[in-house]
Design a protein around this motif. Structure first.
Motif, mmCIF file in Angstrom:
data_model
loop_
_atom_site.group_PDB
_atom_site.id
_atom_site.type_symbol
_atom_site.label_atom_id
_atom_site.label_comp_id
_atom_site.label_asym_id
_atom_site.label_seq_id
_atom_site.Cartn_x
_atom_site.Cartn_y
_atom_site.Cartn_z
ATOM 1 N N GLN A 136 0.832 -1.209 0.000
ATOM 2 C CA GLN A 136 0.000 0.000 0.000
ATOM 3 C C GLN A 136 0.869 1.263 0.000
ATOM 4 N N GLY A 137 0.525 2.190 -0.879
ATOM 5 C CA GLY A 137 1.277 3.434 -0.997
ATOM 6 C C GLY A 137 2.443 3.361 -1.961
ATOM 7 N N ILE A 138 2.659 2.194 -2.557
ATOM 8 C CA ILE A 138 3.730 2.034 -3.547
ATOM 9 C C ILE A 138 3.049 1.741 -4.885
ATOM 10 N N PRO A 139 2.829 2.761 -5.710
ATOM 11 C CA PRO A 139 2.061 2.590 -6.948
ATOM 12 C C PRO A 139 2.560 1.455 -7.846
ATOM 13 N N LEU A 140 3.850 1.255 -7.921
ATOM 14 C CA LEU A 140 4.382 0.200 -8.776
ATOM 15 C C LEU A 140 3.892 -1.186 -8.321
ATOM 16 N N LEU A 141 3.798 -1.386 -6.987
ATOM 17 C CA LEU A 141 3.302 -2.664 -6.467
ATOM 18 C C LEU A 141 1.774 -2.716 -6.462
ATOM 19 N N GLU A 142 1.108 -1.613 -6.143
ATOM 20 C CA GLU A 142 -0.355 -1.587 -6.117
ATOM 21 C C GLU A 142 -0.943 -1.977 -7.464
ATOM 22 N N THR A 143 -0.285 -1.593 -8.551
ATOM 23 C CA THR A 143 -0.794 -1.855 -9.901
ATOM 24 C C THR A 143 -0.125 -3.052 -10.567
ATOM 25 N N MET A 144 0.679 -3.793 -9.818
ATOM 26 C CA MET A 144 1.360 -4.956 -10.385
ATOM 27 C C MET A 144 0.326 -5.992 -10.848
ATOM 28 N N ARG A 145 0.418 -6.393 -12.110
ATOM 29 C CA ARG A 145 -0.493 -7.397 -12.675
ATOM 30 C C ARG A 145 -0.139 -8.778 -12.136
ATOM 31 N N LEU A 146 -1.181 -9.585 -11.939
ATOM 32 C CA LEU A 146 -1.002 -10.961 -11.475
ATOM 33 C C LEU A 146 -1.411 -11.924 -12.582
ATOM 34 N N ALA A 147 -0.603 -12.910 -12.821
ATOM 35 C CA ALA A 147 -0.886 -13.977 -13.784
ATOM 36 C C ALA A 147 -0.352 -15.271 -13.181
ATOM 37 N N LEU A 148 -1.065 -15.767 -12.159
ATOM 38 C CA LEU A 148 -0.605 -16.926 -11.394
ATOM 39 C C LEU A 148 -1.576 -18.089 -11.533
ATOM 40 N N ARG A 149 -1.048 -19.275 -11.469
ATOM 41 C CA ARG A 149 -1.854 -20.499 -11.465
ATOM 42 C C ARG A 149 -1.524 -21.235 -10.178
ATOM 43 N N ALA A 150 -2.518 -21.380 -9.292
ATOM 44 C CA ALA A 150 -2.335 -22.091 -8.016
ATOM 45 C C ALA A 150 -3.058 -23.428 -8.102
ATOM 46 N N GLN A 151 -2.310 -24.493 -7.788
ATOM 47 C CA GLN A 151 -2.859 -25.833 -7.924
ATOM 48 C C GLN A 151 -2.355 -26.689 -6.778
ATOM 49 N N SER A 152 -3.255 -27.481 -6.191
ATOM 50 C CA SER A 152 -2.821 -28.366 -5.110
ATOM 51 C C SER A 152 -2.234 -29.634 -5.703
ATOM 52 N N ARG A 153 -1.122 -30.048 -5.147
ATOM 53 C CA ARG A 153 -0.460 -31.300 -5.552
ATOM 54 C C ARG A 153 -0.751 -32.403 -4.550
#
Length: 188
Positions: A42-59
């Motif tokens: 919070q308060g760090i624009p570069l991190l606040e707007t960081m795009r997420l493209a993650l795949r979470a899967q249980s093994r």
């Protein structure tokens, strides 16, 4: 140039959620002001707007173990959006063989099937996730006859719907009379 993207795969080898559910606290405790730590980004624009493209899967199997549930789960989720407004899409599947012990019920239910479904275009927790869970228990009456009671939980996390019935055709009110712990039998 001025926006980061976090991309990758997350393999959940094992996990356990164990926070107890406090029904009395939810119903009888007045709302209090509480403090929450600010997120690190919070308060760090570069991190606040960081795009997420993650795949979470249980093994392996994930577990919910607390005072009302003992549930084995598997997850397959896509995480998108931004760090400040993440979006989830996918399912958490409830494996057969879990147990739910609703507060105030005298019987526990064995889970048969279920899923929690997230949709990326819907807001958490107002519109998603949607829940679809089925469980059953066996009630033996005074004549030693067994009756299968069924519980189905559907809806969203903030607007769940509980349906009860029996394989004998009993409606929700009849099943509730059997399930609820009768407090009037307590001597004064």
């Amino acid at each position: 140039g001025n926006q980061l993207t976090l991309r990758g795969n997350i393999d959940l080898v094992e996990g356990r959620y164990s926070q107890n559910f406090d029904l009395a606290g939810l119903l009888f405790t007045p709302k209090r002001t509480s403090e929450a730590a600010e997120p690190f980004w919070q308060g760090i624009p570069l991190l606040e707007t960081m795009r997420l493209a993650l795949r979470a899967q249980s093994r392996g199997t994930l577990f919910v173990k607390n005072n009302i549930a003992d549930l084995p789960l598997t997850a397959n989720l896509d995480v998108s959006g931004t760090l400040s407004e993440p979006r989830l899409d996918g399912t958490i599947l409830l494996e057969e063989g879990g147990r739910i012990s609703p507060p105030g019920f005298r019987y526990s239910f064995d889970t048969e099937q279920g899923q929690v479904r997230f949709e990326a275009e819907k807001k958490i927790p107002d519109e998603t996730p949607t829940i679809d869970l089925s469980a059953s228990t066996v009630y033996t009456d005074n004549y030693e006859q067994q009756h299968t009671l069924v519980m189905k939980l559907t809806g969203t996390a903030l607007s769940p719907r509980l349906d009860l019935w029996s394989l004998d055709g009993w409606n929700s009110n009849q099943v509730l009379q059997i399930l609820l712990i009768v407090l009037s039998s307590v001597p004064y």
